[in-house]
Design an enzyme around this catalytic site. Structure first.
Site, short mmCIF file in Angstrom:
data_model
loop_
_atom_site.label_atom_id
_atom_site.label_comp_id
_atom_site.label_asym_id
_atom_site.label_seq_id
_atom_site.Cartn_x
_atom_site.Cartn_y
_atom_site.Cartn_z
N GLU A 68 0.78 -1.23 0.00
CA GLU A 68 0.00 0.00 0.00
C GLU A 68 0.82 1.28 0.00
OE1 GLU A 68 -3.15 0.12 -0.39
OE2 GLU A 68 -3.62 -2.00 -0.17
N SER A 316 -30.14 -29.56 50.72
CA SER A 316 -29.31 -29.95 51.86
C SER A 316 -27.92 -29.32 51.86
CB SER A 316 -29.17 -31.47 51.90
OG SER A 316 -30.42 -32.09 52.12
#
Length: 622
Positions: A68, A316
């Site tokens: 680029e 429990s």
């Protein structure tokens, strides 16, 4: 010159670059090691993840510059040679052949997309110079890497890396990096899931333009196929991530993956509309290491709800705390013998789960068997307010019906709690009775260790050893629980229907306990302690340095009442001798003490050490 610089500075301050898109990011939730755990999209549903130059491999940056902006390191944001070449090509061809844009100009266009006109190009040139002035080369790279389109609603190379390859960009090879660079040029036309041939050609073109040290022709030939599908973005611990929204957590990423895999396997076997919640906590730090809040977004299982926060009956699972409080109060010891027989407490007449009674047995066995009558009897001796206060100190909010006061049904689950609270409560017990944070003592260490060591037992269906675990089932099988701990972790499992309807016949032992065993199989093994916490409860012979009661011998008989010297060996001093649960005065430096039986009868002799180990026997005096 000074005037020129002053004017540039004034323009920069008057017309700052539009950074809204760069700052409007997806929200990232990270694991304890910094890796991405989960991500929530930016407004508009865009997956835009901040990507810094150090987040990508060096070869990706080299590929980007080569493809680029070959003179990126040398120009001030605008490349006069590239612009001149682009203008000459435009005049000669009568159309745009190349744009002449630098990475800085592309970054300006990504920040503020505009139609492709000459006016837009002039604005890009001005903004490019401004970006380099303000942020330098690294800042320009970060803007480009964060905003570069990657197809669909993906922006930024981290988003592209996760979506197309399922891993962060730091783990990408050269050909994978080249595909992401190529995608930024024409993200829709080059989507690999829709246009694989075009994507492959564009990727190879980027590789061909690489710097000489990046790739070879052979590497291009071996680059292979492009991804055939888009992968989902990271979405681990989704309920927890939604709660946290962004930032670091204490979650262990690899463990979270394993726990979620276990949850998926379990959900496939569960009845219709039954969901689950799982949680793993570090025992010492109380930090959450893994958490599953349910079947994410499955409407048939209320998947939007975080079931680790759902208020449910604990069955429990509060019994270990009751027993620890009873040990602390001196009401009983693990070796106290009691009668499990039908008994009424005013209008309250609890029954065991199987509606059977066990008769004479030791307190330790009553806890392991999760008998209801002994637990209610202990709570009756302690007082329900004592349990309620201990729950609050341990981080559990006891949710009772409006206007109700703590009562004996607390022992059997007559209260509302959450999985998060129960895991924290068991972490308190596993940490010697200390609460989180400042470490307030909820239960004295010896009592907490006694209660948890009793629960060290094998999993019925097989699994890791050395785990202290307890199950629980609420009335009607609405809630199935299993909680456990080793020397390093505490884990909890809850299964039930989110709407609270019954699961006939379901129990914690049947549904939740096998999942808990599999959960501990996925945890790092805890270091083995030098000696068991409670040798009496293991059922095996003690090691040479384990606590032992030397006198009286097991089940011995004294011909008459008189002064007796109780002696022990091993264990960690100071030792405490008890007769029928009542402590005797003992010299902390000695392993013996004197005792005079008050008369004929049977007596339970117990010795406890500072680590919570116990040994004992029954003695008869004629």
């Amino acid at each position: 010159m000074l005037a020129l610089l002053g004017g540039a500075w004034a323009l920069d301050r008057a017309l700052p670059p539009p950074m809204a898109r760069f700052e409007n990011l997806a929200r990232e939730v990270t694991a304890r090691d910094g890796r991405l755990l989960s991500v929530l999209p930016a407004p508009g549903g865009v997956w835009r993840l901040r990507t810094r130059p150090e987040d990508v491999p060096p070869h990706l940056l080299s590929l980007l510059i080569a493809a680029e902006d070959a003179r990126f390191d040398w120009h001030p944001g605008v490349d006069p040679l590239a612009l001149t070449r682009a203008a000459f090509q435009w005049i000669r061809a009568g159309r745009v052949v190349s744009g002449g844009s630098t990475l800085s100009m592309q970054a300006a266009r990504l920040l503020e997309p505009r139609p492709r006109t000459l006016r837009s190009k002039l604005i890009e040139i001005a903004r490019a110079l401004q970006l380099e002035w303000r942020y330098g080369k690294r800042g320009v790279q970060e803007i480009w890497l964060t905003l570069a389109p990657q197809g669909g609603n993906l922006e930024g190379l981290r988003a592209g890396s996760f979506a197309w390859f399922g891993r962060p960009p730091s783990a990408l090879d050269t050909s994978e990096s080249a595909l992401l660079v190529a995608l930024a040029r024409r993200p829709e036309a080059l989507r690999p899931d829709r246009h694989p041939d075009a994507a492959r050609r564009a990727r190879d073109a980027v590789l061909l333009r690489r710097a000489p040290d990046i790739a070879t022709g052979a590497e291009i030939a071996l680059a292979g196929e492009v991804p055939a599908r888009r992968r989902p973005m990271p979405r681990l611990a989704p309920h927890f991530a939604r709660e946290r929204r962004e930032g670091p957590t204490t979650i262990d990423l690899d463990l979270q993956r394993g726990v979620e895999s276990l949850a998926r396997e379990t959900l496939r076997r569960l009845p219709e509309r039954v969901s689950l919640a799982l949680m793993v906590m570090d025992l010492s730090s109380r930090e959450t290491r893994a958490i599953v809040g349910g079947d994410w977004m499955n409407p048939s299982r209320a998947g939007a709800l975080d079931l680790t926060r759902a208020i449910r009956s604990p069955g429990s699972t509060l019994k270990p705390l009751i027993y620890a409080l009873a040990f602390e109060a001196g009401i009983v010891t693990p070796d106290t013998v009691l009668e499990d027989v039908p008994r009424r407490f005013g209008d309250y007449a609890p029954e065991n789960f199987d509606r059977e009674f066990q008769g004479r047995l030791r307190i330790a066995d009553a806890l392991r068997l999760s008998l209801n009558q002994p637990a209610v009897a202990l709570l009756n001796g302690l007082g329900p307010l004592r349990l309620s206060s201990a729950m609050k100190a341990g981080g559990v909010v006891p949710r009772l019906p409006p206007g109700a006061e703590p009562a004996l049904p607390l022992a059997l689950g007559g209260v509302g709690v959450t999985l998060r609270e129960m895991v924290g409560l068991y972490a308190m017990l596993g940490n010697g009775g200390r609460a989180a944070g400042a470490g307030q003592a909820v239960v004295e260490p010896r009592a907490a260790r006694l209660a948890t060591s009793i629960l060290v037992q094998r999993f019925p269906g097989g699994g890791p050893e050395g785990i202290a675990w307890k199950t629980g089932t609420s009335w009607g099988g609405r809630d199935a629980w299993a909680l456990g701990m080793d020397q390093r972790h505490v884990a909890g499992v809850w299964l039930g229907r989110p709407d609270g309807t019954p699961m006939p016949g379901a129990t914690g032992a049947q549904l939740a306990l096998p999942v808990l065993a599999q959960l501990f199989e996925r945890l790092p093994p805890a270091p083995r302690p030098a000696a068991p916490q409670r040798t009496l409860a293991t059922g095996s012979g003690p090691p040479t340095d384990a606590l032992r009661l030397l006198f009286p011998p097991p089940r011995s008989t004294l011909p008459e009442a008189g002064r007796v010297i109780l002696r022990a060996s091993g264990g960690q001093r100071p030792l405490t001798f008890l007769v029928d649960g009542v402590p005797l005065a003992t010299d902390p430096a000695r392993r013996e003490t004197g005792w005079v039986p008050p008369g004929p009868g049977f007596y339970r002799i117990t010795v406890l050490d500072a680590a919570g180990s116990a040994a004992g026997t029954q003695l008869r005096v004629r």
